[in-house]
Design a protein around this motif. Structure first.
Motif, mmCIF file in Angstrom:
data_model
loop_
_atom_site.group_PDB
_atom_site.id
_atom_site.type_symbol
_atom_site.label_atom_id
_atom_site.label_comp_id
_atom_site.label_asym_id
_atom_site.label_seq_id
_atom_site.Cartn_x
_atom_site.Cartn_y
_atom_site.Cartn_z
ATOM 1 N N ASP A 188 0.666 -1.079 -0.071
ATOM 2 C CA ASP A 188 0.074 -0.091 -0.018
ATOM 3 C C ASP A 188 0.836 1.126 -0.004
ATOM 4 N N LEU A 189 2.164 1.141 -0.101
ATOM 5 C CA LEU A 189 3.000 2.438 -0.345
ATOM 6 C C LEU A 189 3.023 2.899 -1.628
ATOM 7 N N PRO A 190 2.456 3.991 -1.830
ATOM 8 C CA PRO A 190 2.242 4.395 -3.387
ATOM 9 C C PRO A 190 3.878 4.598 -3.936
ATOM 10 N N LEU A 191 4.024 4.112 -5.167
ATOM 11 C CA LEU A 191 5.080 4.327 -5.812
ATOM 12 C C LEU A 191 4.693 4.595 -7.399
ATOM 13 N N GLU A 212 8.394 17.479 -8.127
ATOM 14 C CA GLU A 212 7.181 16.359 -8.584
ATOM 15 C C GLU A 212 7.582 15.378 -7.546
ATOM 16 N N VAL A 213 8.853 14.931 -7.148
ATOM 17 C CA VAL A 213 9.167 13.898 -6.184
ATOM 18 C C VAL A 213 8.740 14.108 -4.893
ATOM 19 N N ARG A 214 9.088 15.476 -4.536
ATOM 20 C CA ARG A 214 8.579 15.839 -3.238
ATOM 21 C C ARG A 214 6.963 15.772 -3.307
ATOM 22 N N PHE A 254 5.082 13.530 -0.100
ATOM 23 C CA PHE A 254 4.421 14.146 0.712
ATOM 24 C C PHE A 254 2.882 14.356 0.668
ATOM 25 N N ASP A 255 2.334 14.048 -0.459
ATOM 26 C CA ASP A 255 0.978 13.898 -0.733
ATOM 27 C C ASP A 255 0.707 12.618 -0.719
ATOM 28 N N ARG A 290 2.988 8.068 7.734
ATOM 29 C CA ARG A 290 3.203 9.475 8.286
ATOM 30 C C ARG A 290 4.739 9.521 7.973
ATOM 31 N N ILE A 291 4.775 10.875 7.331
ATOM 32 C CA ILE A 291 6.278 11.251 7.394
ATOM 33 C C ILE A 291 6.578 12.153 8.602
#
Length: 117
Positions: free
Chosen positions: A18-21, A52-54, A58-59, A67-68
């Protein structure tokens, strides 16, 4: 610039599904586990700017329940703690000096939390 193409390996089973990549991300190396923390290098697909990476991290990650935590980024990288109870970890995304340039996501992750010493 050195010309390099990172080897593709099977995605480690411990990488959270479930970690978006971004589409096209693949694993290139898995390192030995230390104190319950698994470690892998994932190759981020080309075409993303630093901003875009950030924004993706973070989105998209918090929207998926990750949680970051504390950040320690320098210019040209994204680095922070990552939490998804009970899991804990950290990540760093760097741009390589290879040609063509690509980004590496170094993920350190303890799926069930760190093992006490």
């Amino acid at each position: 610039f050195e010309v390099c193409k990172p080897e593709r390996i099977a995605m480690p089973e411990w990488i959270p599904e479930d970690l978006p990549l971004p589409k096209g991300t693949y694993a290139s190396e898995e390192e030995m586990s230390v104190s319950g923390y698994r470690r892998a290098f994932l190759i981020w697909p080309p075409g993303f700017t630093n901003d875009e990476v950030r924004h993706f991290v973070f989105d998209e990650w918090p929207e998926a329940g990750f949680r970051i935590g504390r950040q320690d980024s320098e210019y040209g990288e994204v680095e922070a703690e990552l939490h998804h109870s009970p899991a804990e970890g950290a990540f760093k995304i760097l741009t390589t000096a290879c040609h063509p340039r690509y980004r590496v996501l170094y993920l350190i992750y303890a799926p069930t939390g760190p093992n006490p010493r």
